[in-house]
Design an enzyme around this catalytic site. Structure first.
Site, PDB file in Angstrom:
ATOM      1  N   ASN A 210       0.844  -1.199   0.000  1.00 44.44           N
ATOM      2  CA  ASN A 210       0.000   0.000   0.000  1.00 44.44           C
ATOM      3  C   ASN A 210       0.877   1.246   0.000  1.00 44.44           C
ATOM      4  OD1 ASN A 210       0.558   0.785   2.859  1.00 44.44           O
ATOM      5  ND2 ASN A 210      -0.377  -1.212   3.238  1.00 44.44           N
ATOM      6  N   LYS A 289       9.303 -17.141 -10.204  1.00 39.82           N
ATOM      7  CA  LYS A 289       8.614 -16.020 -10.854  1.00 39.82           C
ATOM      8  C   LYS A 289       7.505 -16.540 -11.774  1.00 39.82           C
ATOM      9  CE  LYS A 289       9.469 -12.085 -13.793  1.00 39.82           C
ATOM     10  NZ  LYS A 289      10.022 -11.899 -15.095  1.00 39.82           N
ATOM     11  N   ASP A 306      -4.583  -9.889  13.059  1.00 37.88           N
ATOM     12  CA  ASP A 306      -4.648  -8.485  13.465  1.00 37.88           C
ATOM     13  C   ASP A 306      -3.693  -8.262  14.641  1.00 37.88           C
ATOM     14  OD1 ASP A 306      -5.476  -5.993  14.770  1.00 37.88           O
ATOM     15  OD2 ASP A 306      -7.057  -6.028  13.253  1.00 37.88           O
ATOM     16  N   ILE A 307      -2.639  -7.511  14.390  1.00 39.41           N
ATOM     17  CA  ILE A 307      -1.595  -7.339  15.400  1.00 39.41           C
ATOM     18  C   ILE A 307      -2.143  -6.573  16.605  1.00 39.41           C
ATOM     19  CG2 ILE A 307       0.691  -6.341  15.839  1.00 39.41           C
ATOM     20  CD1 ILE A 307       1.184  -6.629  12.758  1.00 39.41           C
ATOM     21  N   PHE A 323      -4.657   3.327  14.896  1.00 37.47           N
ATOM     22  CA  PHE A 323      -4.929   4.327  13.876  1.00 37.47           C
ATOM     23  C   PHE A 323      -6.103   3.850  13.038  1.00 37.47           C
ATOM     24  CE2 PHE A 323      -1.958   7.891  13.289  1.00 37.47           C
ATOM     25  CZ  PHE A 323      -1.167   7.691  14.417  1.00 37.47           C
ATOM     26  N   LYS A 337     -13.950   1.101  15.858  1.00 34.33           N
ATOM     27  CA  LYS A 337     -12.654   0.401  15.990  1.00 34.33           C
ATOM     28  C   LYS A 337     -12.120   0.498  17.418  1.00 34.33           C
ATOM     29  CE  LYS A 337     -11.107   0.443  11.305  1.00 34.33           C
ATOM     30  NZ  LYS A 337     -10.383   1.085  10.224  1.00 34.33           N
ATOM     31  N   LYS A 341     -11.580  -3.150  18.962  1.00 33.72           N
ATOM     32  CA  LYS A 341     -10.207  -3.612  19.213  1.00 33.72           C
ATOM     33  C   LYS A 341      -9.776  -3.355  20.657  1.00 33.72           C
ATOM     34  CE  LYS A 341      -8.740  -3.303  14.383  1.00 33.72           C
ATOM     35  NZ  LYS A 341      -7.594  -3.407  13.475  1.00 33.72           N
TER      36      LYS A 341
HETATM   37  N1  CTP Z   1      -3.817  -3.296  12.345  1.00 33.01           N
HETATM   38  C1  CTP Z   1      -2.969  -4.265  12.864  1.00 33.01           C
HETATM   39  N2  CTP Z   1      -2.868  -5.487  12.254  1.00 33.01           N
HETATM   40  C2  CTP Z   1      -3.588  -5.758  11.141  1.00 33.01           C
HETATM   41  C3  CTP Z   1      -4.471  -4.774  10.616  1.00 33.01           C
HETATM   42  C4  CTP Z   1      -4.549  -3.558  11.241  1.00 33.01           C
HETATM   43  O1  CTP Z   1      -2.289  -4.012  13.871  1.00 33.01           O
HETATM   44  N3  CTP Z   1      -3.453  -6.951  10.556  1.00 33.01           N
HETATM   45  C5  CTP Z   1      -3.929  -2.016  13.051  1.00 33.01           C
HETATM   46  C6  CTP Z   1      -3.439  -0.827  12.261  1.00 33.01           C
HETATM   47  O2  CTP Z   1      -2.066  -0.579  12.500  1.00 33.01           O
HETATM   48  C7  CTP Z   1      -4.305   0.305  12.814  1.00 33.01           C
HETATM   49  C8  CTP Z   1      -5.586  -0.393  13.184  1.00 33.01           C
HETATM   50  O3  CTP Z   1      -5.294  -1.785  13.279  1.00 33.01           O
HETATM   51  O4  CTP Z   1      -3.788   0.830  14.005  1.00 33.01           O
HETATM   52  C9  CTP Z   1      -6.732  -0.197  12.239  1.00 33.01           C
HETATM   53  O5  CTP Z   1      -6.332  -0.603  10.977  1.00 33.01           O
HETATM   54  P1  CTP Z   1      -7.355  -0.525   9.735  1.00 33.01           P
HETATM   55  O6  CTP Z   1      -6.711  -1.188   8.567  1.00 33.01           O
HETATM   56  O7  CTP Z   1      -7.847   0.873   9.581  1.00 33.01           O
HETATM   57  O8  CTP Z   1      -8.556  -1.360  10.306  1.00 33.01           O
HETATM   58  P2  CTP Z   1      -9.040  -2.784  10.022  1.00 33.01           P
HETATM   59  O9  CTP Z   1      -9.159  -3.486  11.319  1.00 33.01           O
HETATM   60  O10 CTP Z   1      -8.200  -3.456   8.990  1.00 33.01           O
HETATM   61  O11 CTP Z   1     -10.510  -2.487   9.483  1.00 33.01           O
HETATM   62  P3  CTP Z   1     -10.993  -2.037   8.014  1.00 33.01           P
HETATM   63  O12 CTP Z   1      -9.942  -2.452   7.028  1.00 33.01           O
HETATM   64  O13 CTP Z   1     -12.259  -2.747   7.880  1.00 33.01           O
HETATM   65  O14 CTP Z   1     -11.177  -0.550   8.085  1.00 33.01           O
END
Ligand code: CTP
Length: 400
Positions: A210, A289, A306-307, A323, A337, A341
């Site tokens: 990304n 490849k 999800d960390i 964030f 969120k 979370k």
């Molecule tokens: N995050 C994380 N590990 C992941 C995905 C997200 O630690 N595998 C953390 C990001 O660093 C951020 C927060 O979760 O602090 C929210 O991330 P975001 O991508 O906005 O939320 P998602 O839970 O992925 O929800 P969505 O994509 O549906 O908005």
């Protein structure tokens, strides 16, 4: 009172003629109120006897990677965790090269790899060795990783030459060590921040990623270090240099970031999840490849772990800040969120707007917590990061 008062110092002495000056350093550190554990490399023992260090530090001297465990003394992991700071004085050219390459074939190098404490290096060597391109390159790489240098000083050398390469004076090393513990809003706190994107391999040369540049996470790491925290930065691939006094662990994929965070999260007081972690990875990346053909290509994507959620699910979680990068319904999505979370705080930013958020230098945040919120108006990411760290310090002091 000295900033080193009650601090736990691991002093690594490597094999150079300046090793005898490390005896004076132990005395200065203890005069400042620090507890000192000395680690000697095999070469160092040719220059100074371990008994002298033992007498001055009032602790057994550590020399062997394997013996320590057999004797029931502190092993490399215990020492690495015990340390508030690791000082390498004197540091030879050889030791710096081994540190740069992450070798772990003796107690000193293994300990440096295993610690999250800041590492302060006081080089001492012949001037030509210090000026050699290999040493210059090693120094630059170590500095980028957040390792702090003090000296070397210039002057007459034991080898008869004159120039840069003398170990910094013990008093200067103590001052440099003290400067790593500034009194501040987050003094004595350990903060971990994730930053940047992750890359999920499709094959050995292609990946899904990304637009995150890592700038916001790095600015938070720097602001936290300025506020006196000990900072661990777990970073996906970026082009940024590590801020000073920050311990950086570089990762590539979401899985690697998860492992790096989980390995130390139980030892941190504050966790800030700023990374744009991939939500999906390729289930079966190709080993070779991929060759193109004229058919459409389907990739099966599987969710990553999800960390942040895993951190807040720990039995005693740190103060957790997430964030939320949203393109719509910013505040509503962020509030949900925060709940979902189990966060202490969430920083929400609108993405998809030119000049804000991903890869730009500026940001604007809405910071939300249970029972409160604050708008941080558009400013540089450095300014926003300092304001955010101010809010984190306030909220986390009131939670404690
Ligand atoms: N995050 C994380 N590990 C992941 C995905 C997200 O630690 N595998 C953390 C990001 O660093 C951020 C927060 O979760 O602090 C929210 O991330 P975001 O991508 O906005 O939320 P998602 O839970 O992925 O929800 P969505 O994509 O549906 O908005």
């Amino acid at each position: 009172m000295s900033r080193l008062n009650k601090k736990r110092v691991v002093l690594i002495v490597t094999g150079g003629i300046a090793a005898y000056k490390a005896l004076e350093l132990v005395r200065c550190l203890r005069d400042d109120g620090a507890a000192v554990n000395v680690v000697m490399t095999a070469a160092a023992e040719h220059f100074v006897g371990r008994l002298s260090f033992q007498a001055l530090s009032s602790e057994p001297v550590h020399t062997d990677l394997l013996d320590a465990r057999a004797e029931g003394a502190m092993g490399h992991i215990e020492l690495a965790r015990w340390a508030d700071i690791v000082i390498v004085a004197p540091a030879t050219a050889d030791f710096m090269a081994r540190l740069r390459h992450g070798l772990a074939d003796d107690l000193a190098t293994t300990l440096c790899l295993a610690t999250v404490a800041p590492i302060l290096v006081a080089p001492a060597m012949n001037r030509q060795m210090w000026l050699n391109a290999a040493t210059v390159d090693n120094t630059a790489v170590l500095k980028i990783r957040g390792i702090v240098f003090v000296g070397p000083d210039a002057g007459a050398q034991a080898c008869g030459e004159t120039g840069p390469g003398r170990m910094a004076l013990p008093a200067d090393i103590v001052a440099a060590a003290g400067a790593l513990f500034p009194a501040g809003m987050l003094a004595g706190r350990r903060l971990m921040v994730t930053a940047g994107p992750t890359r999920e391999a499709i094959d050995p040369v292609r990946y899904i990623s990304n637009k995150s540049s890592g700038k916001m996470g790095y600015a938070i790491a720097q602001a936290a270090a300025e506020a006196g925290a000990e900072v661990i930065l777990v970073s996906g691939p970026t082009r940024l240099s590590s801020p000073v006094r920050v311990h950086r662990t570089a990762v590539i994929s979401a899985d690697e970031m998860y492992d790096a965070v989980m390995a130390v999260v139980d030892d941190v007081d504050i966790f800030v999840a700023c990374a744009a972690v991939a939500d999906y990875r390729v289930e079966a990346p190709a080993q070779q490849k991929r060759k193109k053909d004229n058919h459409s290509l389907n990739l099966t994507l599987t969710p990553t772990r999800d960390i942040l959620q895993s951190v807040t699910a720990r039995p005693t979680p740190p103060f957790a800040v997430g964030f939320a990068a949203e393109t719509e319904d910013l505040l509503q999505n962020a509030r949900s969120k925060l709940e979902r979370k189990s966060l202490d705080m969430i920083a929400a930013n609108q993405v998809g707007i030119e000049g804000l958020g991903f890869d730009s230098n500026d940001n604007e945040l809405y910071v939300l917590w249970k029972g409160g919120e604050q708008h941080l108006a558009k400013a540089s990411k450095d300014v926003i990061a300092r304001q955010l760290i101010g809010l984190v310090a306030d909220r986390c002091h009131s939670r404690a």
